[in-house]
Design a protein around this motif. Structure first.
Motif, short mmCIF file in Angstrom:
data_model
loop_
_atom_site.label_atom_id
_atom_site.label_comp_id
_atom_site.label_asym_id
_atom_site.label_seq_id
_atom_site.Cartn_x
_atom_site.Cartn_y
_atom_site.Cartn_z
N ALA A 1 30.26 -9.58 -21.72
CA ALA A 1 30.89 -8.48 -22.44
C ALA A 1 31.25 -7.34 -21.50
O ALA A 1 31.48 -6.21 -21.94
N GLY A 2 31.27 -7.62 -20.19
CA GLY A 2 31.65 -6.60 -19.22
C GLY A 2 30.51 -5.79 -18.66
O GLY A 2 30.74 -4.80 -17.96
N GLY A 3 29.27 -6.19 -18.93
CA GLY A 3 28.12 -5.44 -18.44
C GLY A 3 27.51 -6.08 -17.21
O GLY A 3 27.38 -7.31 -17.13
N GLY A 4 27.14 -5.25 -16.24
CA GLY A 4 26.52 -5.78 -15.03
C GLY A 4 25.66 -4.75 -14.33
O GLY A 4 25.92 -3.55 -14.40
N TYR A 5 24.62 -5.23 -13.68
CA TYR A 5 23.71 -4.40 -12.87
C TYR A 5 23.47 -5.15 -11.57
O TYR A 5 22.86 -6.23 -11.57
N PHE A 6 23.98 -4.60 -10.47
CA PHE A 6 23.92 -5.26 -9.17
C PHE A 6 23.01 -4.49 -8.25
O PHE A 6 23.11 -3.26 -8.13
N ARG A 7 22.09 -5.21 -7.57
CA ARG A 7 21.17 -4.61 -6.60
C ARG A 7 21.41 -5.25 -5.24
O ARG A 7 21.18 -6.46 -5.08
N PRO A 8 21.89 -4.51 -4.27
CA PRO A 8 22.15 -5.09 -2.95
C PRO A 8 20.93 -5.76 -2.33
O PRO A 8 21.05 -6.78 -1.66
N LEU A 9 19.76 -5.17 -2.56
CA LEU A 9 18.50 -5.76 -2.10
C LEU A 9 17.68 -6.13 -3.33
O LEU A 9 17.27 -5.24 -4.09
N GLY A 10 17.45 -7.42 -3.50
CA GLY A 10 16.81 -7.89 -4.72
C GLY A 10 15.37 -7.48 -4.90
O GLY A 10 14.83 -7.62 -6.00
N ASN A 11 14.73 -6.96 -3.85
CA ASN A 11 13.35 -6.50 -3.99
C ASN A 11 13.26 -5.01 -4.29
O ASN A 11 12.19 -4.43 -4.27
N ARG A 12 14.41 -4.38 -4.57
CA ARG A 12 14.45 -2.95 -4.89
C ARG A 12 15.20 -2.75 -6.20
O ARG A 12 15.99 -3.59 -6.62
N PHE A 13 14.97 -1.61 -6.86
CA PHE A 13 15.68 -1.29 -8.10
C PHE A 13 17.02 -0.62 -7.82
O PHE A 13 17.88 -0.59 -8.71
N ASP A 14 17.20 -0.06 -6.63
CA ASP A 14 18.42 0.68 -6.32
C ASP A 14 19.66 -0.22 -6.46
O ASP A 14 19.66 -1.36 -5.97
N GLY A 15 20.67 0.31 -7.13
CA GLY A 15 21.90 -0.45 -7.30
C GLY A 15 22.90 0.32 -8.12
O GLY A 15 22.88 1.55 -8.16
N GLU A 16 23.80 -0.40 -8.79
CA GLU A 16 24.80 0.22 -9.64
C GLU A 16 24.99 -0.63 -10.87
O GLU A 16 24.80 -1.85 -10.84
N ALA A 17 25.37 0.02 -11.98
CA ALA A 17 25.46 -0.69 -13.25
C ALA A 17 26.50 -0.06 -14.15
O ALA A 17 26.85 1.11 -14.01
N ALA A 18 26.98 -0.84 -15.10
CA ALA A 18 27.89 -0.36 -16.14
C ALA A 18 27.89 -1.36 -17.28
O ALA A 18 27.63 -2.56 -17.08
#
Length: 304
Positions: free
Chosen positions: A255-272
């Motif tokens: 449905a157009g939603g995503g949350y991407f984390r460049p480093l999978g062991n961290r929460f830092d990333g971007e989402a929409a």
């Protein structure tokens, strides 16, 4: 003006001509129900704000919200008889549309803690510490009007993941190193996955892991949930050496939603929740890895 089939309509209004209608909603909700002092409820910002008003089919005011010059959403209120009927959702969407018309990059709000889940479903993520305002506990939240919102804390990660899960139509793709403790064992995320998996239509929740043993050793609660709702969940473990070197992690729906984390062991990333192109890119990158990965059959018999 936005007309809806639920018996109401939402439109931006001029404060000076609509102040009585705004008062007819805000005072019963904030002053009478929540005991906010009247002198705090009405402030010098009101004449400077963009206001949206929901009216029923008879023209009676039933809900309102405002957008301040500081790019903050506030004074969201819906009369008691109209709660749970989509009025709040329509008001929030209208305010975001007004921000987009003004080309604002981001909007923020101070949510009452009890309403965090509501705002998270619309792509808002928490930031900063909770605080008291007018005697009520609040949480600051923010959302990119266009593009991706930065995620920089576990609380934000949990909120946006649950929102992406609930917004799924039929397919949810999860690429995780080892079911990310702190994220996929969070009650809010587990509740969202349970809600999705128990919908009447067919749902595919595909979870791709780099290490299937670690969640099993840790008795990850998502494994137990998947056993009880086995028709919705499928797990696979990457086996190709190139795939095992992938450092990132993500959640993406159809449905157009995503949350991407460049480093999978961290929460830092971007989402929409509405970044269609980026979400499609994540889903398209997921499928070929899924096809060549090993089915994790041991999860199905764990505890049998």
């Amino acid at each position: 003006m936005t007309r809806l089939d639920a018996g109401f309509q939402v439109a931006a209004v001029d404060y000076h001509t609509a102040v009585d209608a705004l008062r007819a909603v805000r005072e019963p909700v904030f002053v009478e129900e929540q005991q906010v002092p009247r002198e705090l409820e009405w402030d010098a910002l009101d004449p400077l704000c963009v206001h949206v008003l929901a009216r029923d089919d008879a023209g009676r005011p039933i809900g309102t919200g405002r957008l301040t010059p500081e790019h903050k959403i506030g004074r969201m209120a819906v009369l008691q008889d109209w709660r749970g009927k989509g009025v709040g959702d329509a008001l929030l969407k209208a305010l975001i549309e007004q921000a987009a018309l003004r080309r604002w990059p981001e909007v923020k709000l101070n949510a009452q803690v009890s309403a965090i889940g509501f705002y998270a479903r619309h792509g808002f993520v928490p930031f900063g510490e909770r605080f008291m305002e007018a005697g009520i506990e609040h949480q600051a939240m923010r959302r990119q009007v266009v593009g991706m919102t930065a995620i920089d804390s576990r609380e934000s990660a949990v909120a946006v993941t649950a929102a992406i899960v609930l917004a799924t139509r039929r397919e949810l793709c999860i690429y995780s190193r080892a079911l990310d403790p702190g994220l996929f064992d969070a009650p809010e995320v587990l509740d969202a996955l349970r809600t999705l998996a128990t919908r009447r239509q067919r749902i595919d929740i595909r979870v791709l892991l780099q290490d299937a043993d670690a969640p099993q050793r840790a008795h990850a609660p998502l494994i137990g949930l998947s056993q009880r709702l086995s028709s919705a969940f499928a797990f696979r473990e990457v086996s190709d050496p190139a795939d095992k070197g992938y450092a990132s992690a993500f959640v993406a729906n159809d449905a157009g939603g995503g949350y991407f984390r460049p480093l999978g062991n961290r929460f830092d990333g971007e989402a929409a929740l509405d970044a269609g192109g980026r979400a499609r890119q994540l889903v398209e990158s997921f499928h070929p890895v899924w096809e060549r990965a090993r089915p994790v059959t041991e999860y199905r018999v764990l505890g049998a």
